[in-house]
Design a protein around this motif. Structure first.
Motif, short mmCIF file in Angstrom:
data_model
loop_
_atom_site.label_atom_id
_atom_site.label_comp_id
_atom_site.label_asym_id
_atom_site.label_seq_id
_atom_site.Cartn_x
_atom_site.Cartn_y
_atom_site.Cartn_z
N PRO A 16 4.41 -5.68 2.84
CA PRO A 16 4.54 -5.65 4.30
C PRO A 16 3.84 -4.45 4.93
CG PRO A 16 6.69 -5.91 3.25
CD PRO A 16 5.71 -5.56 2.17
N PRO A 17 3.32 -4.61 6.13
CA PRO A 17 2.76 -3.46 6.85
C PRO A 17 3.81 -2.36 6.96
CG PRO A 17 2.26 -5.50 8.00
CD PRO A 17 3.23 -5.85 6.90
N GLY A 18 3.34 -1.14 6.85
CA GLY A 18 4.24 0.00 6.97
C GLY A 18 4.91 0.41 5.67
N THR A 19 4.59 -0.31 4.58
CA THR A 19 5.15 0.03 3.28
C THR A 19 4.02 0.11 2.26
OG1 THR A 19 5.55 -2.27 2.61
CG2 THR A 19 7.33 -1.13 3.80
N VAL A 20 4.34 0.68 1.10
CA VAL A 20 3.38 0.79 0.01
C VAL A 20 4.07 0.50 -1.31
CG1 VAL A 20 1.92 2.50 1.18
CG2 VAL A 20 3.79 3.28 -0.28
N VAL A 21 3.28 0.25 -2.32
CA VAL A 21 3.73 0.20 -3.71
C VAL A 21 2.72 0.99 -4.53
CG1 VAL A 21 4.91 -2.03 -3.49
CG2 VAL A 21 2.53 -1.97 -4.25
N THR A 22 3.07 1.28 -5.76
CA THR A 22 2.15 2.02 -6.61
C THR A 22 1.35 1.06 -7.49
OG1 THR A 22 3.70 2.27 -8.45
CG2 THR A 22 3.74 3.98 -6.72
N TYR A 23 0.27 1.59 -8.06
CA TYR A 23 -0.49 0.81 -9.03
C TYR A 23 0.42 0.36 -10.16
CZ TYR A 23 -4.65 2.82 -6.79
OH TYR A 23 -5.60 3.20 -5.88
N GLY A 24 1.33 1.24 -10.58
CA GLY A 24 2.28 0.90 -11.64
C GLY A 24 3.24 -0.21 -11.24
N ASP A 25 3.65 -0.21 -9.97
CA ASP A 25 4.53 -1.28 -9.49
C ASP A 25 3.84 -2.64 -9.62
OD1 ASP A 25 6.49 0.58 -8.72
OD2 ASP A 25 5.81 0.62 -6.63
N ILE A 26 2.60 -2.70 -9.16
CA ILE A 26 1.84 -3.95 -9.23
C ILE A 26 1.60 -4.33 -10.69
CG2 ILE A 26 -0.38 -5.07 -8.72
CD1 ILE A 26 1.31 -4.81 -6.23
N ALA A 27 1.28 -3.35 -11.52
CA ALA A 27 1.04 -3.60 -12.94
C ALA A 27 2.27 -4.23 -13.60
CB ALA A 27 0.66 -2.30 -13.65
#
Length: 102
Positions: A16-27
């Motif tokens: 969602p706009p206004g939030t982030v995740v890390t490369y590790g989260d996606i991995a």
């Protein structure tokens, strides 16, 4: 089309706009390593909100920071134009990790 790259892109598009995740989260979500996610983001994800995927410190590579910062300000991910990173404790999209269809 590379199936892993498509799974990464699909996951990134759902942040969602206004939030982030890390490369590790996606991995973890798509079943690969953070470096592979980084490679895909660098070479095959220009059609995604790439600025919503950051490293474990809430940053992106230096050459992307100015453009990312503009997106973060527009989406209210950060409030200070001079912020060196996103505050993961406040802006991480943790619910994304619970969604199984990647």
């Amino acid at each position: 089309m590379d199936e892993l790259a498509e799974r990464v892109r699909r996951a990134v598009r759902r942040i969602p706009p206004g939030t982030v995740v890390t490369y590790g989260d996606i991995a973890e979500l798509v079943g690969t390593g953070p470096r592979q996610v980084g490679r895909i983001m660098a070479t095959d994800a220009s059609d995604t909100p790439w600025w919503r995927v950051v490293n474990a410190s809430g940053r992106l590579p230096g050459h992307l920071m100015d453009e990312a910062r503009a997106h973060w300000l527009a989406e209210q991910t950060i409030g200070d134009p001079a912020a060196p990173a996103v505050q993961l404790r406040r802006k991480r999209a943790t619910w994304l990790l619970d969604e199984p269809d990647y």
